[in-house]
Design a protein around this motif. Structure first.
Motif, mmCIF file in Angstrom:
data_model
loop_
_atom_site.group_PDB
_atom_site.id
_atom_site.type_symbol
_atom_site.label_atom_id
_atom_site.label_comp_id
_atom_site.label_asym_id
_atom_site.label_seq_id
_atom_site.Cartn_x
_atom_site.Cartn_y
_atom_site.Cartn_z
ATOM 1 N N GLU A 1 -0.831 24.438 52.098
ATOM 2 C CA GLU A 1 -0.560 25.869 52.234
ATOM 3 C C GLU A 1 -0.907 26.363 53.637
ATOM 4 O O GLU A 1 -0.159 27.125 54.251
ATOM 5 C CB GLU A 1 -1.350 26.642 51.178
ATOM 6 N N ASP B 1 1.315 17.772 39.219
ATOM 7 C CA ASP B 1 0.075 18.346 38.666
ATOM 8 C C ASP B 1 -1.150 17.973 39.503
ATOM 9 O O ASP B 1 -1.089 17.130 40.407
ATOM 10 C CB ASP B 1 -0.119 17.919 37.207
ATOM 11 N N GLU B 2 -2.276 18.619 39.189
ATOM 12 C CA GLU B 2 -3.492 18.449 39.989
ATOM 13 C C GLU B 2 -4.086 17.053 39.882
ATOM 14 O O GLU B 2 -4.861 16.639 40.757
ATOM 15 C CB GLU B 2 -4.537 19.495 39.572
ATOM 16 N N ARG C 1 3.525 24.602 42.655
ATOM 17 C CA ARG C 1 3.374 23.561 41.644
ATOM 18 C C ARG C 1 4.669 23.507 40.825
ATOM 19 O O ARG C 1 5.143 24.521 40.307
ATOM 20 C CB ARG C 1 2.200 23.865 40.719
ATOM 21 N N ASP D 1 -4.404 16.965 44.346
ATOM 22 C CA ASP D 1 -5.515 17.849 43.981
ATOM 23 C C ASP D 1 -5.442 19.198 44.697
ATOM 24 O O ASP D 1 -4.618 19.425 45.575
ATOM 25 C CB ASP D 1 -6.857 17.162 44.251
ATOM 26 N N ARG D 2 -6.349 20.096 44.284
ATOM 27 C CA ARG D 2 -6.338 21.466 44.804
ATOM 28 C C ARG D 2 -6.610 21.514 46.307
ATOM 29 O O ARG D 2 -6.018 22.331 47.009
ATOM 30 C CB ARG D 2 -7.395 22.306 44.081
ATOM 31 N N ARG D 3 -7.498 20.679 46.777
ATOM 32 C CA ARG D 3 -7.811 20.707 48.214
ATOM 33 C C ARG D 3 -6.578 20.343 49.043
ATOM 34 O O ARG D 3 -6.287 20.996 50.046
ATOM 35 C CB ARG D 3 -8.971 19.758 48.535
ATOM 36 N N VAL E 1 -1.704 31.733 50.146
ATOM 37 C CA VAL E 1 -1.152 30.740 49.220
ATOM 38 C C VAL E 1 0.380 30.788 49.196
ATOM 39 O O VAL E 1 1.004 30.331 48.260
ATOM 40 C CB VAL E 1 -1.708 30.946 47.788
ATOM 41 N N ALA F 1 -3.498 20.680 48.132
ATOM 42 C CA ALA F 1 -2.570 21.803 48.009
ATOM 43 C C ALA F 1 -2.960 22.920 48.972
ATOM 44 O O ALA F 1 -2.095 23.513 49.627
ATOM 45 C CB ALA F 1 -2.554 22.309 46.573
ATOM 46 N N PHE F 2 -4.262 23.199 49.072
ATOM 47 C CA PHE F 2 -4.737 24.240 49.985
ATOM 48 C C PHE F 2 -4.419 23.873 51.431
ATOM 49 O O PHE F 2 -3.975 24.716 52.225
ATOM 50 C CB PHE F 2 -6.236 24.437 49.803
#
Length: 313
Positions: A77, A64-65, A107, A69-71, A98, A73-74
């Motif tokens: 990607e 999970d985030e 996720r 975190d989202r950054r 993505v 994950a980005f």
């Protein structure tokens, strides 16, 4: 080369070095592998399979985030998208920023929620009864190349086989359908002059018998177009694949119909023997309906046992 082998070789050549050099700080939180939809995830891919969705690639599973975190994950990607586009003569398909639907950065909770309706792999009784079997097969097939965080492994282990009460409920329902379609309705349809209906009864019998055989092997039946291939690889009752194919691919003329009826009874007898071997039935007869109710009576969970016998179908 099989798709799983291609995927793992591509990961070891390019994916693992990328993760170790650029994402060492989050590596303990990641899992990598290839499973889900597609013949390659079952090991059923062949020369025909390579005409679509066959490419070097793999899945990177993130928790999970709050953990990744989202950054990050980005960035993962982007790094995945930059990996070489060709490997061992195969080209990767064009991906969105993505990632693709089957490969790329995913996720964990989103993957399993989309596949089986549960983020953590914990299913209610109703979910166990109703989640499509092919979805459970796709959630547990393929191969994990590593799982440092352990989350994906834990979910897949929880989903590996049906709970025993659910397995018995599904067995009971499918045995009843085998009895109705094969041992009873096949001949009656022919007596009524309904040859097409008789063949539908054969289809129903074979489908239900296949379901039973997968359940007796504690294995999920995959999407129908791969079901015979998977059946032939099972340790128990795989020999039935040949006679089932005969039932499906022959007509119902007078001579053939008699032979097909005895073939149906032969499959039923083999399945009854396996039920007895696994101590799943107390009935002593050739009537599949009686065995269906005996299997149902042996369910130790009263709530599940008292549901309609076809509740899991």
């Amino acid at each position: 080369m099989k798709g799983i082998e291609l995927s793992e070789a591509y990961f070891e050549e390019y994916g693992r070095p990328m993760l170790e050099s650029e994402f060492a700080d989050v590596l303990p939180c990641l899992a990598v592998g290839l499973f889900g939809s597609g013949s390659e995830c079952f090991g059923f891919d062949d020369d025909v399979s390579s005409d679509h969705d066959f490419e070097p690639g793999f899945c990177i599973f993130l928790p999970d985030e709050d953990t990744v975190d989202r950054r990050t994950a980005f960035l993962l990607e982007r790094a995945y998208a930059k990996l070489p586009k060709e490997f061992m003569g195969y080209r990767r398909a064009m991906l969105s920023p993505v990632g693709g639907a089957r490969k790329g950065v995913l996720r964990t909770e989103e993957f399993f929620e989309e596949k089986i309706g549960s983020k953590d792999g914990i299913l209610t009784v109703n979910q166990w009864l109703t989640v499509p079997e092919q979805a459970l097969a796709e959630a547990t097939n393929g191969k994990l190349f590593f799982d440092n965080y352990g989350e994906v492994t834990k979910i897949r282990e929880n989903l590996a086989t049906y709970p025993e009460a659910i397995r018995r409920k599904k067995l009971a329902g499918n045995l009843l359908l085998m009895a109705q379609s094969g041992q009873y309705n096949y001949r009656r349809c022919l007596d009524h002059g309904e040859e097409a209906a008789a063949q539908l009864a054969v289809f129903e019998f074979v489908n239900s018998a296949m379901n039973v055989i997968f359940l007796l092997n504690n294995n999920y039946k995959p999407y129908y177009k791969w079901s015979f291939r998977a059946l032939r690889a099972l340790p128990e009752l795989s020999i039935e694949a040949e006679v089932m194919e005969y039932l499906l691919t022959t007509g119902n003329g007078k001579d053939t119909a008699e032979e097909k009826y005895y073939t149906i009874e032969g499959i039923a007898a083999d399945i009854i023997d396996e039920l007895a071997e696994q101590k799943l039935t107390n009935a002593i007869c050739g009537d599949l309906e009686k065995h269906a109710y005996s299997v149902n009576d042996g369910i130790d969970d009263a709530e599940i046992r008292n549901l309609h016998i076809l509740a899991a179908i």
